[in-house]
Design a protein around this motif. Structure first.
Motif, PDB file in Angstrom:
ATOM      1  N   GLN A  40      54.368 114.345 -32.208  1.00 20.86           N
ATOM      2  CA  GLN A  40      54.720 115.159 -31.042  1.00 20.86           C
ATOM      3  C   GLN A  40      56.094 114.756 -30.500  1.00 20.86           C
ATOM      4  OE1 GLN A  40      51.569 115.904 -28.139  1.00 20.86           O
ATOM      5  NE2 GLN A  40      50.075 114.971 -29.521  1.00 20.86           N
ATOM      6  N   ASP A  41      56.382 113.452 -30.513  1.00 15.72           N
ATOM      7  CA  ASP A  41      57.700 112.978 -30.077  1.00 15.72           C
ATOM      8  C   ASP A  41      58.790 113.464 -31.033  1.00 15.72           C
ATOM      9  OD1 ASP A  41      56.456 111.673 -28.004  1.00 15.72           O
ATOM     10  OD2 ASP A  41      56.420 109.717 -29.008  1.00 15.72           O
ATOM     11  N   LEU A  42      58.454 113.505 -32.334  1.00 13.01           N
ATOM     12  CA  LEU A  42      59.410 113.982 -33.336  1.00 13.01           C
ATOM     13  C   LEU A  42      59.770 115.452 -33.087  1.00 13.01           C
ATOM     14  CD1 LEU A  42      60.934 113.539 -36.047  1.00 13.01           C
ATOM     15  CD2 LEU A  42      58.842 114.281 -37.204  1.00 13.01           C
ATOM     16  N   VAL A  43      58.753 116.258 -32.811  1.00  8.75           N
ATOM     17  CA  VAL A  43      58.991 117.676 -32.529  1.00  8.75           C
ATOM     18  C   VAL A  43      59.872 117.823 -31.301  1.00  8.75           C
ATOM     19  CG1 VAL A  43      57.896 119.866 -31.889  1.00  8.75           C
ATOM     20  CG2 VAL A  43      56.836 118.395 -33.602  1.00  8.75           C
ATOM     21  N   GLU A  44      59.609 117.028 -30.301  1.00  6.17           N
ATOM     22  CA  GLU A  44      60.402 117.065 -29.060  1.00  6.17           C
ATOM     23  C   GLU A  44      61.856 116.706 -29.349  1.00  6.17           C
ATOM     24  OE1 GLU A  44      60.534 117.579 -24.816  1.00  6.17           O
ATOM     25  OE2 GLU A  44      58.899 117.917 -26.228  1.00  6.17           O
ATOM     26  N   SER A  45      62.069 115.692 -30.175  1.00  3.21           N
ATOM     27  CA  SER A  45      63.437 115.237 -30.447  1.00  3.21           C
ATOM     28  C   SER A  45      64.225 116.258 -31.272  1.00  3.21           C
ATOM     29  CB  SER A  45      63.410 113.893 -31.186  1.00  3.21           C
ATOM     30  OG  SER A  45      62.892 114.044 -32.497  1.00  3.21           O
ATOM     31  N   VAL A  46      63.532 116.972 -32.177  1.00  2.74           N
ATOM     32  CA  VAL A  46      64.209 117.950 -33.027  1.00  2.74           C
ATOM     33  C   VAL A  46      64.743 119.114 -32.204  1.00  2.74           C
ATOM     34  CG1 VAL A  46      63.800 119.712 -34.810  1.00  2.74           C
ATOM     35  CG2 VAL A  46      63.039 117.365 -35.171  1.00  2.74           C
ATOM     36  N   ARG A  47      64.040 119.451 -31.120  1.00  5.09           N
ATOM     37  CA  ARG A  47      64.415 120.636 -30.342  1.00  5.09           C
ATOM     38  C   ARG A  47      65.547 120.389 -29.361  1.00  5.09           C
ATOM     39  NH1 ARG A  47      58.846 122.091 -29.314  1.00  5.09           N
ATOM     40  NH2 ARG A  47      59.252 122.072 -27.087  1.00  5.09           N
ATOM     41  N   TYR A  48      65.925 119.143 -29.167  1.00  5.22           N
ATOM     42  CA  TYR A  48      66.983 118.857 -28.203  1.00  5.22           C
ATOM     43  C   TYR A  48      68.201 118.261 -28.897  1.00  5.22           C
ATOM     44  CZ  TYR A  48      63.608 119.923 -24.606  1.00  5.22           C
ATOM     45  OH  TYR A  48      62.706 120.588 -23.826  1.00  5.22           O
ATOM     46  N   ALA A  81      46.132 129.088 -38.064  1.00  7.74           N
ATOM     47  CA  ALA A  81      46.702 127.768 -37.782  1.00  7.74           C
ATOM     48  C   ALA A  81      46.413 127.322 -36.356  1.00  7.74           C
ATOM     49  CB  ALA A  81      48.214 127.797 -38.033  1.00  7.74           C
ATOM     50  N   PHE A  82      46.578 128.225 -35.392  1.00  8.32           N
ATOM     51  CA  PHE A  82      46.313 127.866 -33.998  1.00  8.32           C
ATOM     52  C   PHE A  82      44.817 127.641 -33.750  1.00  8.32           C
ATOM     53  CE2 PHE A  82      50.574 129.703 -32.966  1.00  8.32           C
ATOM     54  CZ  PHE A  82      51.071 128.590 -32.291  1.00  8.32           C
ATOM     55  N   LEU A  83      43.977 128.481 -34.341  1.00  9.02           N
ATOM     56  CA  LEU A  83      42.532 128.325 -34.156  1.00  9.02           C
ATOM     57  C   LEU A  83      42.047 126.998 -34.725  1.00  9.02           C
ATOM     58  CD1 LEU A  83      41.238 131.943 -34.957  1.00  9.02           C
ATOM     59  CD2 LEU A  83      41.146 130.768 -32.740  1.00  9.02           C
ATOM     60  N   VAL A  84      42.450 126.690 -35.945  1.00  5.21           N
ATOM     61  CA  VAL A  84      42.002 125.439 -36.577  1.00  5.21           C
ATOM     62  C   VAL A  84      42.571 124.236 -35.839  1.00  5.21           C
ATOM     63  CG1 VAL A  84      42.145 124.052 -38.683  1.00  5.21           C
ATOM     64  CG2 VAL A  84      41.672 126.510 -38.842  1.00  5.21           C
ATOM     65  N   SER A  85      43.830 124.305 -35.439  1.00  5.99           N
ATOM     66  CA  SER A  85      44.459 123.179 -34.743  1.00  5.99           C
ATOM     67  C   SER A  85      43.777 122.892 -33.410  1.00  5.99           C
ATOM     68  CB  SER A  85      45.951 123.463 -34.508  1.00  5.99           C
ATOM     69  OG  SER A  85      46.648 123.547 -35.722  1.00  5.99           O
ATOM     70  N   ASN A  86      43.446 123.953 -32.672  1.00  3.86           N
ATOM     71  CA  ASN A  86      42.808 123.753 -31.372  1.00  3.86           C
ATOM     72  C   ASN A  86      41.353 123.328 -31.489  1.00  3.86           C
ATOM     73  OD1 ASN A  86      44.711 124.488 -29.070  1.00  3.86           O
ATOM     74  ND2 ASN A  86      45.025 126.219 -30.448  1.00  3.86           N
ATOM     75  N   ALA A  87      40.774 123.548 -32.667  1.00  2.00           N
ATOM     76  CA  ALA A  87      39.383 123.126 -32.883  1.00  2.00           C
ATOM     77  C   ALA A  87      39.301 121.707 -33.439  1.00  2.00           C
ATOM     78  CB  ALA A  87      38.686 124.091 -33.842  1.00  2.00           C
ATOM     79  N   THR A  88      40.445 121.120 -33.768  1.00  2.00           N
ATOM     80  CA  THR A  88      40.478 119.762 -34.327  1.00  2.00           C
ATOM     81  C   THR A  88      41.383 118.884 -33.474  1.00  2.00           C
ATOM     82  OG1 THR A  88      42.220 120.518 -35.857  1.00  2.00           O
ATOM     83  CG2 THR A  88      39.964 120.510 -36.695  1.00  2.00           C
ATOM     84  N   GLU A  89      41.601 117.646 -33.938  1.00  2.00           N
ATOM     85  CA  GLU A  89      42.324 116.665 -33.127  1.00  2.00           C
ATOM     86  C   GLU A  89      43.801 117.004 -32.996  1.00  2.00           C
ATOM     87  OE1 GLU A  89      42.794 115.583 -37.383  1.00  2.00           O
ATOM     88  OE2 GLU A  89      41.102 116.170 -36.099  1.00  2.00           O
ATOM     89  N   GLU A  90      44.420 116.488 -31.939  1.00  2.00           N
ATOM     90  CA  GLU A  90      45.850 116.680 -31.737  1.00  2.00           C
ATOM     91  C   GLU A  90      46.640 115.881 -32.769  1.00  2.00           C
ATOM     92  OE1 GLU A  90      47.104 115.649 -27.849  1.00  2.00           O
ATOM     93  OE2 GLU A  90      46.175 117.388 -26.877  1.00  2.00           O
ATOM     94  N   PRO A  91      47.868 116.292 -33.069  1.00  2.00           N
ATOM     95  CA  PRO A  91      48.721 115.488 -33.949  1.00  2.00           C
ATOM     96  C   PRO A  91      49.001 114.134 -33.314  1.00  2.00           C
ATOM     97  CG  PRO A  91      49.612 117.703 -33.670  1.00  2.00           C
ATOM     98  CD  PRO A  91      48.514 117.549 -32.658  1.00  2.00           C
ATOM     99  N   ARG A 124      51.323 121.187 -30.771  1.00  2.00           N
ATOM    100  CA  ARG A 124      49.853 121.157 -30.888  1.00  2.00           C
ATOM    101  C   ARG A 124      49.343 121.426 -32.305  1.00  2.00           C
ATOM    102  NH1 ARG A 124      45.619 120.114 -31.687  1.00  2.00           N
ATOM    103  NH2 ARG A 124      43.690 120.286 -30.470  1.00  2.00           N
ATOM    104  N   VAL A 125      50.102 122.162 -33.109  1.00  2.00           N
ATOM    105  CA  VAL A 125      49.631 122.506 -34.452  1.00  2.00           C
ATOM    106  C   VAL A 125      49.609 121.249 -35.320  1.00  2.00           C
ATOM    107  CG1 VAL A 125      50.074 123.897 -36.513  1.00  2.00           C
ATOM    108  CG2 VAL A 125      50.494 124.854 -34.247  1.00  2.00           C
ATOM    109  N   ASN A 126      48.453 120.992 -35.931  1.00  2.00           N
ATOM    110  CA  ASN A 126      48.294 119.774 -36.730  1.00  2.00           C
ATOM    111  C   ASN A 126      48.277 120.083 -38.227  1.00  2.00           C
ATOM    112  OD1 ASN A 126      45.756 120.838 -37.238  1.00  2.00           O
ATOM    113  ND2 ASN A 126      44.686 119.451 -35.830  1.00  2.00           N
ATOM    114  N   ASN A 127      48.003 119.045 -39.013  1.00  2.00           N
ATOM    115  CA  ASN A 127      48.041 119.209 -40.472  1.00  2.00           C
ATOM    116  C   ASN A 127      46.967 120.172 -40.975  1.00  2.00           C
ATOM    117  OD1 ASN A 127      45.968 117.467 -39.820  1.00  2.00           O
ATOM    118  ND2 ASN A 127      46.473 115.930 -41.371  1.00  2.00           N
ATOM    119  N   LYS A 128      45.781 120.096 -40.431  1.00  2.00           N
ATOM    120  CA  LYS A 128      44.688 120.975 -40.869  1.00  2.00           C
ATOM    121  C   LYS A 128      45.018 122.437 -40.567  1.00  2.00           C
ATOM    122  CE  LYS A 128      41.001 117.503 -40.295  1.00  2.00           C
ATOM    123  NZ  LYS A 128      41.857 116.415 -39.801  1.00  2.00           N
ATOM    124  N   GLY A 129      45.548 122.675 -39.388  1.00  2.00           N
ATOM    125  CA  GLY A 129      45.912 124.042 -39.020  1.00  2.00           C
ATOM    126  C   GLY A 129      47.012 124.594 -39.903  1.00  2.00           C
ATOM    127  N   ALA A 130      48.029 123.777 -40.179  1.00  2.00           N
ATOM    128  CA  ALA A 130      49.147 124.232 -41.004  1.00  2.00           C
ATOM    129  C   ALA A 130      48.693 124.584 -42.419  1.00  2.00           C
ATOM    130  CB  ALA A 130      50.231 123.156 -41.052  1.00  2.00           C
TER     131      ALA A 130
END
Length: 598
Positions: free
Chosen positions: A580-588, A565-575, A501-507
């Motif tokens: 999101q698929d990239l994050v999923e693939s890295v964890r498995y 980071a979480f506050l800004v990310s949740n107040a703005t658009e999703e990545p 969920r964390v996007n570029n603006k939040g990071a």
């Protein structure tokens, strides 16, 4: 053969070895320069990682801090060890699977933003430069004593050596140099420790000797140390801390800073596979443990040795210490090791009561002031830099000259190995992440190598200049670097791996918040850009907010980083979905390719 000649022989031989390895393993491509070609064996990489990890702060300064502060400074051990476990378990394998060999590369791609990449470069450079200051400080201490030069010249000599083998060898040269440096530093650390443990307790294993009986007095060593310290107005060596919040935050700051520091993360890209990254992390922990289990024993024995050198009759005393404490060492009869360290300026003596004897006690303890006055003492007269205790230990214990030469080579190896890894992280961030990725994507490989070497040389000069006036002892300066890295980079790495969920603006907002908040707090007490005299408040516990020291604030900065980071990310658009698929693939664990983007 004189001690100076012996020191020169050991140090010179180690330098020749390091530079020879750098020439043999000279980087011929950017892949060699950044990740040593990606084919290093896990055990070799584990040993190199351990050398990269155990800096001047570990070898020279950590035992000195433990010696001066006792249990209260055990946070350094707990924080660095715990942080390495976090790095090995939660970050290294996933970053290796992602395939990018620098931290800004990962952050820039994961948060699909060159702004995030740029902020990561700034965070990395600030943390790494601060870290290198600590290495230069430690190297200056070692060189100044063993080459019998001033502390200033010691730092410049260290800078020249690092320049020779790091700038030309890159990661390939540094990797094999660090293997040699690990062998040198671990032998240099453990042999004197074994000798000293045998002398004081009869037990050859230092970590067991610390809990054994002190041979001369017949009481447990730590009990003996507490008794001697109490008689001089110091708190018990084993005393608990009064501010648990500060200790917890400091330990946490070191842990998250450990996991956020880039020079160790880069090492996990030098192995061929993700599984090898895990194995090399495990091997590194084994190699690190050899020194970290020995350090507390070295610290306690060094402190007792120092005190019984100044008060010789206290060593065999078991009941009343009054006579022993009123008959301290005459300055003219001081041992040779004090004389030689006085020449470096790291030990100073001031005869405050003109009695020609050395008084060393806690003159800041108001409850002890009356006792000191009764003894005719007018202030503690011996100032001993914490960073010299490990290096001076063999001399204090009258060990053979070759042991002193060996520890000289080991102390210098510890400082130079980590400095080289940090400088490589800085150069790769500037040349690869900033210049090649953002400014000039068409730059040739030759041009990128030149930029990397120029940026590394610039970083060496800056760190050397700042190392001449460091903001604290080597380990304290390093702790500041850990706080900066933990407050800025660690949260971004964790959220990049474990949160879709964390996007570029939040990071970006999180990293800037953590970095700026931590720097503001540190500079308030230690001076702007660590320049002496520019601090806004004295660096004393009564001025700290809620009793949180500048060394501990990295954990607070990390908390703010996560929250923003979480506050800004949740107040703005999703990545984007592909991120999101990239994050999923890295964890498995579905396999990983070679490091890319170079």
């Amino acid at each position: 053969m004189s001690q100076f000649a012996i020191n020169l022989l050991f140090v010179g031989a180690s330098f020749a070895l390091y530079i020879g390895i750098a020439i043999w393993a000279r980087a011929g491509s950017t892949k060699d320069f950044y990740v040593a070609g990606g084919g290093v064996h896990p055990i070799t990489n584990g040993m190199a990682t351990a050398a990269d990890w155990m800096s001047a702060a570990s070898f020279i300064s950590m035992a000195g801090l433990l010696a001066s502060g006792g249990y209260a400074n055990s946070s350094f051990l707990m924080g660095w060890t715990g942080g390495y476990v976090i790095l090995a378990m939660l970050l290294a394998p996933y970053l290796r699977k992602f395939g990018k060999f620098t931290v800004p590369d990962f952050i820039g791609d994961r948060f699909y933003s060159n702004t995030a990449r740029l902020v990561a470069v700034i965070c990395l450079v600030v943390a790494s430069i601060t870290y290198v200051i600590g290495q230069m400080t430690g190297a200056g201490v070692a060189f100044s004593r063993f080459l019998e030069v001033s502390n200033t010249w010691g730092i410049w000599i260290a800078a020249a050596i690092v320049f020779l083998y790091a700038v030309f060898g890159g990661m390939k040269g540094i990797t094999y140099t660090q293997v040699a440096q690990y062998i040198v530093l671990i032998i240099a650390y453990t042999i004197p420790a074994v000798f000293i443990a045998m002398q004081l307790t009869g037990n050859p294993i230092p970590m067991f000797g610390m809990f054994s009986t002190h041979s001369e007095s017949g009481v447990p060593l730590l009990v003996k140390l507490n008794e001697v310290l109490n008689e001089l107005g110091f708190r018990d060596y084993t005393a608990d801390v009064s501010n648990k919040l500060n200790m917890v935050l400091f330990t946490l700051s070191l842990m998250v800073g450990t996991a956020g520091l880039p020079h160790v993360i880069i090492r996990f890209f030098t192995v061929p596979k993700v599984a090898d990254a895990r194995w090399s992390a495990g091997w590194a922990l084994v190699f690190i443990a050899l020194l970290y289990l020995t350090a507390p024993a070295v610290a306690s024995m060094a402190r007792l040795n120092l005190m019984t050198t100044v008060y010789p009759e206290a060593a065999g005393q078991v009941e009343s210490y009054e006579d022993a404490m009123t008959n301290p060492l005459a300055y003219e009869q001081r041992p040779e090791w004090i004389r030689t360290w006085e020449e470096t300026g790291l030990i100073t003596y001031t005869d405050r009561n003109d009695d020609g004897r050395i008084q060393l006690y806690n003159d800041g303890n108001e409850d002890f002031a009356e006792t000191a006055a009764e003894r005719g003492w007018e202030g503690s007269e011996l100032e001993v830099n914490n960073d010299i205790l490990v290096l001076a230990n063999p001399e204090i214990a009258n060990l053979p000259g070759w042991v002193i030469g060996l520890i000289a080579a080991g102390g210098i190896a510890a400082a130079l190995s980590t400095a080289a890894g940090l400088l490589l992280a800085i150069s790769s961030a500037i040349s690869h992440d900033l210049i090649k990725t953002m400014i000039n994507p068409k730059i040739t490989e030759k041009g990128e190598m030149l930029a990397a070497r120029i940026s590394m040389a610039g970083a060496i000069l800056l760190a050397t200049y700042l190392g001449l006036n460091p903001p604290g002892f080597a380990a304290q300066t390093v702790a500041l670097a850990f706080g900066i890295a933990g407050a800025s980079l660690f949260p971004a790495l964790m959220m990049g791996i474990f949160s879709k969920r964390v996007n570029n603006k939040g990071a970006v907002a999180g990293m800037l918040t953590g970095l700026l908040l931590t720097l503001l707090y540190i500079f308030t007490y230690l001076g702007w850009l660590f320049i002496p005299g520019t601090n806004m408040l004295p660096n004393t516990p009564d001025n700290w907010i809620l009793g949180v020291s500048p060394l501990s604030f990295g954990a607070v900065g990390a908390i703010f980083n996560f929250a923003v980071a979480f506050l800004v990310s949740n107040a703005t658009e999703e990545p984007p979905q592909e991120i999101q698929d990239l994050v999923e693939s890295v964890r498995y664990p579905k396999g990983a390719g070679v490091a890319t983007g170079h």
